[in-house]
Design a protein around this motif. Structure first.
Motif, PDB file in Angstrom:
ATOM      1  N   PHE A  38       0.830  -1.206   0.000  1.00 13.45           N
ATOM      2  CA  PHE A  38       0.000   0.000   0.000  1.00 13.45           C
ATOM      3  C   PHE A  38       0.865   1.256   0.000  1.00 13.45           C
ATOM      4  CE2 PHE A  38      -2.052   3.362   2.528  1.00 13.45           C
ATOM      5  CZ  PHE A  38      -3.142   3.624   1.711  1.00 13.45           C
ATOM      6  N   TYR A  39       1.922   1.264   0.812  1.00 13.40           N
ATOM      7  CA  TYR A  39       2.817   2.417   0.892  1.00 13.40           C
ATOM      8  C   TYR A  39       3.527   2.638  -0.447  1.00 13.40           C
ATOM      9  CZ  TYR A  39       6.680   5.355   2.509  1.00 13.40           C
ATOM     10  OH  TYR A  39       7.593   6.376   2.670  1.00 13.40           O
ATOM     11  N   TYR A  40       3.994   1.551  -1.049  1.00 10.94           N
ATOM     12  CA  TYR A  40       4.683   1.663  -2.343  1.00 10.94           C
ATOM     13  C   TYR A  40       3.722   2.173  -3.415  1.00 10.94           C
ATOM     14  CZ  TYR A  40       6.670   0.168  -6.788  1.00 10.94           C
ATOM     15  OH  TYR A  40       7.115   0.137  -8.079  1.00 10.94           O
ATOM     16  N   ASP A  41       2.531   1.599  -3.485  1.00 12.45           N
ATOM     17  CA  ASP A  41       1.559   2.022  -4.502  1.00 12.45           C
ATOM     18  C   ASP A  41       1.156   3.477  -4.313  1.00 12.45           C
ATOM     19  OD1 ASP A  41       1.605  -0.466  -5.659  1.00 12.45           O
ATOM     20  OD2 ASP A  41      -0.188  -1.198  -4.630  1.00 12.45           O
ATOM     21  N   LEU A  42       1.012   3.893  -3.056  1.00 11.15           N
ATOM     22  CA  LEU A  42       0.604   5.267  -2.786  1.00 11.15           C
ATOM     23  C   LEU A  42       1.658   6.254  -3.278  1.00 11.15           C
ATOM     24  CD1 LEU A  42      -1.749   6.771  -1.419  1.00 11.15           C
ATOM     25  CD2 LEU A  42      -0.423   6.773   0.694  1.00 11.15           C
ATOM     26  N   ARG A  43       2.935   5.987  -2.972  1.00 11.18           N
ATOM     27  CA  ARG A  43       4.005   6.870  -3.437  1.00 11.18           C
ATOM     28  C   ARG A  43       4.138   6.817  -4.963  1.00 11.18           C
ATOM     29  NH1 ARG A  43       8.087   9.049  -0.438  1.00 11.18           N
ATOM     30  NH2 ARG A  43       9.588   8.556  -2.096  1.00 11.18           N
ATOM     31  N   HIS A  44       3.998   5.634  -5.529  1.00 14.14           N
ATOM     32  CA  HIS A  44       4.103   5.489  -6.979  1.00 14.14           C
ATOM     33  C   HIS A  44       2.985   6.255  -7.689  1.00 14.14           C
ATOM     34  CE1 HIS A  44       5.304   3.615 -10.731  1.00 14.14           C
ATOM     35  NE2 HIS A  44       4.045   3.246 -10.943  1.00 14.14           N
ATOM     36  N   ASP A  45       1.764   6.128  -7.175  1.00 15.45           N
ATOM     37  CA  ASP A  45       0.638   6.850  -7.766  1.00 15.45           C
ATOM     38  C   ASP A  45       0.802   8.362  -7.593  1.00 15.45           C
ATOM     39  OD1 ASP A  45      -0.441   4.430  -8.475  1.00 15.45           O
ATOM     40  OD2 ASP A  45      -1.845   4.337  -6.785  1.00 15.45           O
ATOM     41  N   ALA A  46       1.304   8.770  -6.427  1.00 11.39           N
ATOM     42  CA  ALA A  46       1.521  10.206  -6.191  1.00 11.39           C
ATOM     43  C   ALA A  46       2.555  10.761  -7.158  1.00 11.39           C
ATOM     44  CB  ALA A  46       1.960  10.434  -4.750  1.00 11.39           C
ATOM     45  N   GLN A  47       3.617   9.984  -7.413  1.00 11.60           N
ATOM     46  CA  GLN A  47       4.642  10.435  -8.354  1.00 11.60           C
ATOM     47  C   GLN A  47       4.076  10.552  -9.767  1.00 11.60           C
ATOM     48  OE1 GLN A  47       8.236   8.173  -8.073  1.00 11.60           O
ATOM     49  NE2 GLN A  47       9.367   9.442  -9.514  1.00 11.60           N
ATOM     50  N   ASN A  48       3.248   9.607 -10.165  1.00 14.90           N
ATOM     51  CA  ASN A  48       2.605   9.680 -11.487  1.00 14.90           C
ATOM     52  C   ASN A  48       1.660  10.876 -11.568  1.00 14.90           C
ATOM     53  OD1 ASN A  48       3.923   7.379 -12.379  1.00 14.90           O
ATOM     54  ND2 ASN A  48       2.266   6.013 -11.778  1.00 14.90           N
ATOM     55  N   PHE A  49       0.957  11.157 -10.474  1.00 17.69           N
ATOM     56  CA  PHE A  49       0.024  12.286 -10.469  1.00 17.69           C
ATOM     57  C   PHE A  49       0.783  13.605 -10.533  1.00 17.69           C
ATOM     58  CE2 PHE A  49      -3.179  15.081  -8.363  1.00 17.69           C
ATOM     59  CZ  PHE A  49      -4.188  14.906  -9.305  1.00 17.69           C
ATOM     60  N   ILE A  50       1.947  13.671  -9.866  1.00 24.12           N
ATOM     61  CA  ILE A  50       2.789  14.868  -9.947  1.00 24.12           C
ATOM     62  C   ILE A  50       3.259  15.083 -11.382  1.00 24.12           C
ATOM     63  CG2 ILE A  50       5.061  15.774  -9.286  1.00 24.12           C
ATOM     64  CD1 ILE A  50       4.561  14.697  -6.485  1.00 24.12           C
ATOM     65  N   SER A  51       3.612  14.025 -12.074  1.00 24.62           N
ATOM     66  CA  SER A  51       4.009  14.128 -13.485  1.00 24.62           C
ATOM     67  C   SER A  51       2.864  14.665 -14.336  1.00 24.62           C
ATOM     68  CB  SER A  51       4.449  12.760 -14.009  1.00 24.62           C
ATOM     69  OG  SER A  51       5.563  12.272 -13.309  1.00 24.62           O
ATOM     70  N   ARG A  52       1.675  14.241 -13.996  1.00 22.41           N
ATOM     71  CA  ARG A  52       0.494  14.692 -14.745  1.00 22.41           C
ATOM     72  C   ARG A  52       0.222  16.174 -14.523  1.00 22.41           C
ATOM     73  NH1 ARG A  52      -5.525  11.970 -14.012  1.00 22.41           N
ATOM     74  NH2 ARG A  52      -6.592  13.166 -15.665  1.00 22.41           N
ATOM     75  N   LEU A  53       0.487  16.657 -13.314  1.00 11.89           N
ATOM     76  CA  LEU A  53       0.190  18.052 -12.994  1.00 11.89           C
ATOM     77  C   LEU A  53       1.282  19.008 -13.461  1.00 11.89           C
ATOM     78  CD1 LEU A  53      -1.260  17.887  -9.350  1.00 11.89           C
ATOM     79  CD2 LEU A  53      -2.527  18.195 -11.483  1.00 11.89           C
ATOM     80  N   PHE A  54       2.543  18.624 -13.271  1.00 10.72           N
ATOM     81  CA  PHE A  54       3.640  19.579 -13.444  1.00 10.72           C
ATOM     82  C   PHE A  54       4.479  19.333 -14.697  1.00 10.72           C
ATOM     83  CE2 PHE A  54       2.748  19.312  -8.881  1.00 10.72           C
ATOM     84  CZ  PHE A  54       2.493  20.645  -8.610  1.00 10.72           C
ATOM     85  N   GLY A  55       4.151  18.318 -15.474  1.00 11.60           N
ATOM     86  CA  GLY A  55       4.798  18.125 -16.760  1.00 11.60           C
ATOM     87  C   GLY A  55       6.298  17.945 -16.664  1.00 11.60           C
ATOM     88  N   LYS A  56       7.065  18.790 -17.384  1.00 10.47           N
ATOM     89  CA  LYS A  56       8.513  18.620 -17.472  1.00 10.47           C
ATOM     90  C   LYS A  56       9.234  18.905 -16.161  1.00 10.47           C
ATOM     91  CE  LYS A  56       9.567  23.321 -19.087  1.00 10.47           C
ATOM     92  NZ  LYS A  56      10.240  24.111 -20.144  1.00 10.47           N
ATOM     93  N   TYR A  57       8.546  19.475 -15.197  1.00  6.41           N
ATOM     94  CA  TYR A  57       9.153  19.739 -13.891  1.00  6.41           C
ATOM     95  C   TYR A  57       8.785  18.660 -12.867  1.00  6.41           C
ATOM     96  CZ  TYR A  57      10.094  24.385 -15.788  1.00  6.41           C
ATOM     97  OH  TYR A  57      10.534  25.423 -16.560  1.00  6.41           O
ATOM     98  N   ASP A  58       8.369  17.501 -13.350  1.00  2.48           N
ATOM     99  CA  ASP A  58       7.924  16.461 -12.426  1.00  2.48           C
ATOM    100  C   ASP A  58       9.064  15.957 -11.542  1.00  2.48           C
ATOM    101  OD1 ASP A  58       9.256  15.347 -14.554  1.00  2.48           O
ATOM    102  OD2 ASP A  58       8.073  13.503 -14.550  1.00  2.48           O
ATOM    103  N   GLY A  59      10.296  15.912 -12.069  1.00  2.79           N
ATOM    104  CA  GLY A  59      11.423  15.443 -11.268  1.00  2.79           C
ATOM    105  C   GLY A  59      11.702  16.351 -10.082  1.00  2.79           C
ATOM    106  N   GLU A  60      11.694  17.665 -10.326  1.00  2.43           N
ATOM    107  CA  GLU A  60      11.929  18.628  -9.244  1.00  2.43           C
ATOM    108  C   GLU A  60      10.805  18.593  -8.213  1.00  2.43           C
ATOM    109  OE1 GLU A  60      14.239  20.177 -12.776  1.00  2.43           O
ATOM    110  OE2 GLU A  60      12.280  19.294 -12.434  1.00  2.43           O
ATOM    111  N   MET A  61       9.554  18.530  -8.688  1.00  2.00           N
ATOM    112  CA  MET A  61       8.430  18.551  -7.755  1.00  2.00           C
ATOM    113  C   MET A  61       8.322  17.250  -6.970  1.00  2.00           C
ATOM    114  SD  MET A  61       7.356  21.556  -7.991  1.00  2.00           S
ATOM    115  CE  MET A  61       5.996  21.346  -6.840  1.00  2.00           C
TER     116      MET A  61
END
Length: 606
Positions: free
Chosen positions: A184-207
């Motif tokens: 659950f912890y792994y999936d939550l962080r993984h999904d959050a990282q994917n959602f950050i990529s969706r929101l911030f585009g090319k700045y997903d690594g920094e965010m």
């Protein structure tokens, strides 16, 4: 007698911290001999203290010292030695995966009746995830020599005493998701990282680095610029970021139930961001401060620091070897004990002003004092660990630190708003990307300055920096009574011991050579601050990041044979300490000299 002593708890805990640091510097047998010595001194001091109450301070210190030795000895016997006893033995292992990394797995293993954490080098196609149960046969080994990269120091700081290798040919039985909490912890962080990529585009690594503490996607150019300008701490989730969370909730301060909101929210952020030592330190200090506030007790920064460090080392005494923990405590000590005197010294700049001008000048003086003292306090650790420091850190922190706070807070708002309605999250993310773009361009400009980065290779220079910073702390307490700064001095001792431990390991070696765990065999060679990477694999990049190596000076790519691979002719973890060394990789001869020169000879060219 106990109640007449100032900071009795801090004195006891400081004694334990001294024991933890001494155990790092001394081999095991001499360290064990200190236990009966501490008992004898404790009994003698207690008898003398009946007639000389002032000596009761020594009794408290010895109590803490004795506890520290006993706890460290018990920790080794319970958690470290059972695993180390399996080194070199081929065992059937039952393990639960608790963390997945790009170059392996952190597992909680059971072998031969012992339970322990281990690091398993394994490259898979994503079939093995946290929460899975594995059964396999392997041979355990000690971590790569601490003189090289993935050393004993790095893994011990995480409570990992041994490592193992799981190759593609080994038979592994996998039971999926037997520990749902890890999954659950792994999936939550993984999904959050994917959602950050969706929101911030090319700045997903920094965010992702800023909001989640996920540094693997941080662009290399950004990482290098941050290191040169002294702003690496801004994109590593730390106590500063937890303070941003507390600031966002400060509107609730004074209202009923505030404590039941800020503490769970802070704990949730600490867990979600990976429970780094800096965040844990900040959370423990927050709990102490809020409890003291509820009980109407005055805050005591010394006790806060000592207690939080003691609790961290109580969980893992080897955490003192973690560079992030050293940086965190030195920085907060600078803010607590050096910033107020500096702010008082600069008070004439704003004291005569009035109204808005006074508030602006006061804010500037406060920001200047905090940035300068935090940077100065961490300077010894920067010099010892990274062998360079930024000449523009004060300027960049003053100009850009407020931007980091704005980007973090707006980023959090965008993240939570996006969970409710994605278009709203993307709308709020627009100004966040503008601010982040401004931050990165400004940081890149300062990093491009020729004088921005200053190398520190000499141990004498490192020691001089540490002495100068220590003198600053002494001057900050020059008006205090003799024993009042004692707990602070004993807090500094374990931190400096960790730095000394690092320097002792590094001294006396002309260069170090370590084979790095990766799919393609490759090795890292360091000689007087010059780094050579022999062979290349993308999975070693994160390892180099953890080593605080910003860039590689020389990259040696041997010719590949018919099998499209090459073989290193030296064993994993070998540390070379001679004046020079030669080794052959296929038809390429590499010779390394102690002054840092490298000669590569092949059939085609030299």
């Amino acid at each position: 007698m106990f109640m007449k002593v100032r900071r009795p708890l801090a004195l006891v805990l400081a004694g334990s911290l001294c024991a933890f640091s001494l155990c790092l510097l001394l081999p095991t047998p001499p360290a064990l001999l200190l236990i009966p010595a501490a008992i004898l001194f404790l009994l003698a001091s207690f008898l003398i203290a009946k007639h000389f109450p002032r000596l009761f301070l020594l009794v408290l210190l010895l109590v803490g010292l004795l506890f520290g030795f006993l706890w460290r000895t018990g920790y080794d016997r319970l958690f470290m030695k059972p695993a180390v006893s399996l080194v070199g033995c081929r065992e059937t292992v039952t393990a639960t995966v608790i963390e997945k990394r790009s170059y392996g797995l952190v597992i909680r293993a059971e072998a031969n009746g012992h339970h322990f954490k281990a690091f398993c080098r394994h490259y898979n196609d994503g079939q093995i995830l946290p929460g899975d149960k594995l059964t396999f046969v392997t041979t355990f080994s000690l971590p790569t020599n601490s003189g090289g990269f993935d050393g004993e120091r790095f893994y011990s700081s995480q409570g990992i005493p041994v490592t193992c290798l799981l190759s593609e040919d080994d038979e592994v039985m996998i039971e999926q998701n037997t520990a749902p909490l890890y999954r659950f912890y792994y999936d939550l962080r993984h999904d959050a990282q994917n959602f950050i990529s969706r929101l911030f585009g090319k700045y997903d690594g920094e965010m992702a680095a800023l909001l989640l503490g996920e540094k693997s996607a941080l662009p290399e150019a950004t990482r290098k610029n941050l290191s040169v300008t002294g702003l690496s701490h801004t994109f590593v989730v730390s106590g500063m970021h937890l303070s941003f969370i507390v600031s966002m909730l400060s509107l609730l301060r004074g209202r009923k139930g505030y404590l039941w909101v800020v503490l769970p929210a802070s704990l949730l952020f600490a867990v979600f961001s990976g429970m780094g030592f800096s965040v844990v330190r900040a959370f423990l200090m927050l709990v102490y401060a809020e409890i003291a506030n509820v009980l109407s007790l005055p805050r005591d920064p010394v006790t806060e620091l000592v207690l939080s460090l003691f609790l961290i080392l109580l969980y893992n005494p080897y955490a003192l070897l973690n560079a992030g923990l050293i940086f965190s405590y030195l920085a907060v000590m600078g803010v607590f004990f050096l910033a107020p005197p500096l702010r008082d010294f600069l008070s004439p700049l704003y004291r005569s002003a009035k109204g808005l001008l006074r508030r602006v000048l006061f804010s500037f003086v406060s920001a200047f004092s905090v940035s300068l003292t935090a940077g100065l306090a961490t300077l010894p650790a920067v010099a010892f660990y990274m062998r360079h420091f930024s000449a523009v850190f004060l300027l960049t922190n003053l100009l850009l630190l407020w931007l980091v706070e704005a980007i973090f807070m707006l980023g959090m708002v965008a993240l939570f708003a996006g969970l409710l309605w994605v278009p709203l999250g993307k709308l709020i993310a627009i100004p966040v990307t503008w601010l982040l773009s401004l931050f990165l361009r400004t940081d890149a400009y300062f990093a491009s300055l020729s004088f921005a980065d200053i190398g520190v290779e000499s141990p004498v220079v490192c020691a001089a920096i540490a002495f100068a910073v220590g003198l600053l702390f002494v001057l900050a307490f020059r008006r205090k009574a003799l024993f009042r700064p004692l707990p602070l001095a004993l807090l500094i001792l374990p931190l400096l011991s960790a730095l000394l431990f690092t320097e002792i390991e590094a001294s006396g070696r002309s260069f170090t050579l370590t084979v790095l765990p990766s799919k393609e065999e490759c090795a890292l060679l360091s000689s007087h601050g010059v780094h050579f990477l022999i062979g290349y694999d993308e999975d070693v990049e994160e390892l180099l990041i953890r080593k605080n190596i910003v860039y590689i000076d020389y990259l040696v790519l041997p010719k590949k044979g018919e099998a499209d691979s090459f073989v290193l002719s030296f064993p994993v973890g070998e540390v070379l300490q001679n004046e020079y060394a030669s080794f052959e990789i296929d038809d390429t001869l590499v010779t390394v000299y102690s002054e840092g020169n490298l000669r590569v000879t092949s059939e085609d060219a030299t």
